[in-house]
Design a protein around this motif. Structure first.
Motif, mmCIF file in Angstrom:
data_model
loop_
_atom_site.group_PDB
_atom_site.id
_atom_site.type_symbol
_atom_site.label_atom_id
_atom_site.label_comp_id
_atom_site.label_asym_id
_atom_site.label_seq_id
_atom_site.Cartn_x
_atom_site.Cartn_y
_atom_site.Cartn_z
ATOM 1 N N LYS A 89 0.833 -1.197 0.000
ATOM 2 C CA LYS A 89 0.000 0.000 0.000
ATOM 3 C C LYS A 89 0.872 1.253 0.000
ATOM 4 O O LYS A 89 0.584 2.218 -0.710
ATOM 5 C CB LYS A 89 -0.930 -0.017 1.214
ATOM 6 C CG LYS A 89 -1.929 1.097 1.226
ATOM 7 C CD LYS A 89 -2.886 0.961 2.393
ATOM 8 C CE LYS A 89 -3.896 2.084 2.403
ATOM 9 N NZ LYS A 89 -4.845 1.965 3.510
ATOM 10 N N ALA A 90 1.929 1.240 0.786
ATOM 11 C CA ALA A 90 2.829 2.397 0.836
ATOM 12 C C ALA A 90 3.502 2.610 -0.522
ATOM 13 O O ALA A 90 3.624 3.746 -0.991
ATOM 14 C CB ALA A 90 3.876 2.206 1.934
ATOM 15 N N GLU A 91 3.920 1.511 -1.162
ATOM 16 C CA GLU A 91 4.543 1.624 -2.483
ATOM 17 C C GLU A 91 3.567 2.194 -3.499
ATOM 18 O O GLU A 91 3.925 3.070 -4.287
ATOM 19 C CB GLU A 91 5.045 0.257 -2.947
ATOM 20 C CG GLU A 91 6.259 -0.255 -2.218
ATOM 21 C CD GLU A 91 6.651 -1.658 -2.642
ATOM 22 O OE1 GLU A 91 6.101 -2.180 -3.643
ATOM 23 O OE2 GLU A 91 7.499 -2.249 -1.975
ATOM 24 N N GLU A 97 1.189 9.370 -5.661
ATOM 25 C CA GLU A 97 1.627 10.730 -5.363
ATOM 26 C C GLU A 97 2.495 11.284 -6.497
ATOM 27 O O GLU A 97 2.399 12.460 -6.844
ATOM 28 C CB GLU A 97 2.389 10.783 -4.034
ATOM 29 C CG GLU A 97 1.517 10.603 -2.814
ATOM 30 C CD GLU A 97 0.508 11.711 -2.617
ATOM 31 O OE1 GLU A 97 0.766 12.863 -3.034
ATOM 32 O OE2 GLU A 97 -0.565 11.426 -2.062
ATOM 33 N N SER A 98 3.317 10.425 -7.070
ATOM 34 C CA SER A 98 4.149 10.840 -8.194
ATOM 35 C C SER A 98 3.275 11.226 -9.393
ATOM 36 O O SER A 98 3.532 12.218 -10.080
ATOM 37 C CB SER A 98 5.118 9.720 -8.573
ATOM 38 O OG SER A 98 5.824 10.055 -9.731
ATOM 39 N N ASP A 102 2.907 14.852 -11.225
ATOM 40 C CA ASP A 102 2.992 15.053 -12.672
ATOM 41 C C ASP A 102 1.807 15.875 -13.176
ATOM 42 O O ASP A 102 1.966 16.729 -14.051
ATOM 43 C CB ASP A 102 3.038 13.706 -13.406
ATOM 44 C CG ASP A 102 4.357 12.978 -13.217
ATOM 45 O OD1 ASP A 102 5.333 13.622 -12.783
ATOM 46 O OD2 ASP A 102 4.406 11.766 -13.507
ATOM 47 N N LEU A 103 0.609 15.606 -12.639
ATOM 48 C CA LEU A 103 -0.563 16.395 -13.026
ATOM 49 C C LEU A 103 -0.385 17.857 -12.622
ATOM 50 O O LEU A 103 -0.701 18.765 -13.399
ATOM 51 C CB LEU A 103 -1.836 15.821 -12.403
ATOM 52 C CG LEU A 103 -2.331 14.493 -12.971
ATOM 53 C CD1 LEU A 103 -3.547 14.007 -12.190
ATOM 54 C CD2 LEU A 103 -2.650 14.612 -14.447
ATOM 55 N N ILE A 119 -11.812 10.045 -6.858
ATOM 56 C CA ILE A 119 -12.114 8.966 -7.806
ATOM 57 C C ILE A 119 -11.228 7.767 -7.533
ATOM 58 O O ILE A 119 -11.690 6.645 -7.406
ATOM 59 C CB ILE A 119 -11.905 9.454 -9.275
ATOM 60 C CG1 ILE A 119 -12.946 10.510 -9.623
ATOM 61 C CG2 ILE A 119 -11.979 8.275 -10.229
ATOM 62 C CD1 ILE A 119 -12.655 11.221 -10.933
ATOM 63 N N TYR A 120 -9.931 7.993 -7.406
ATOM 64 C CA TYR A 120 -8.991 6.872 -7.239
ATOM 65 C C TYR A 120 -8.867 6.421 -5.806
ATOM 66 O O TYR A 120 -8.384 5.328 -5.544
ATOM 67 C CB TYR A 120 -7.624 7.252 -7.810
ATOM 68 C CG TYR A 120 -7.630 7.217 -9.300
ATOM 69 C CD1 TYR A 120 -7.427 6.015 -9.962
ATOM 70 C CD2 TYR A 120 -7.902 8.337 -10.038
ATOM 71 C CE1 TYR A 120 -7.473 5.968 -11.343
ATOM 72 C CE2 TYR A 120 -7.954 8.299 -11.425
ATOM 73 C CZ TYR A 120 -7.727 7.113 -12.058
ATOM 74 O OH TYR A 120 -7.775 7.050 -13.414
#
Length: 123
Positions: A89-91, A97-98, A102-103, A119-120
């Motif tokens: 889950k942490a990975e 987050e990355s 980027d967004l 949503i996610y």
């Protein structure tokens, strides 16, 4: 994934570029691979734990019933499985987050990004 892309487009006006589609596929593939790898590893560990406990049973716990031994095995397997779930889950959170960063770098507003998290976040 197409449903999520449609929500992004319809609700937030986020264009579904090939790059975004590819990144989402990569994230989903990575998550699937991590989960499958961890499940296989956990299964291997469970078998190793069973072997280890069987040996201990023969040497030290000859009076212990098979039910007690199986309970001990299951407790250890559950504990390790929970640790692996937390790690996976942490990975996946770091990857997500990355993607969000980027967004942000692509010019999407914090409001749009917050809606994407909603949503996610249900996954």
């Amino acid at each position: 994934m197409d449903e999520k892309l449609n929500i992004m487009k319809e609700r937030f006006g986020i264009r579904t570029t090939e790059e975004i589609r590819e990144r989402m596929l990569n994230i989903e593939s990575l998550l699937d691979a991590v989960v499958n790898r961890e499940l296989n590893r956990i299964l291997g560990e469970k078998l190793a734990i069973i072997d280890e406990l069987n040996e201990q049973y023969r040497r030290e716990w000859k009076k212990e019933s098979e039910e007690q031994m199986q309970k001990r095995v299951e407790e250890q397997v559950q504990k390790r499985a929970e640790e692996e779930r937390k790690k996976a889950k942490a990975e996946s959170r770091l990857k997500f987050e990355s993607f969000l960063e980027d967004l942000r770098n692509s010019g999407y507003s914090e409001e749009q990004i917050a809606e994407l998290v909603k949503i996610y976040g249900s996954n």
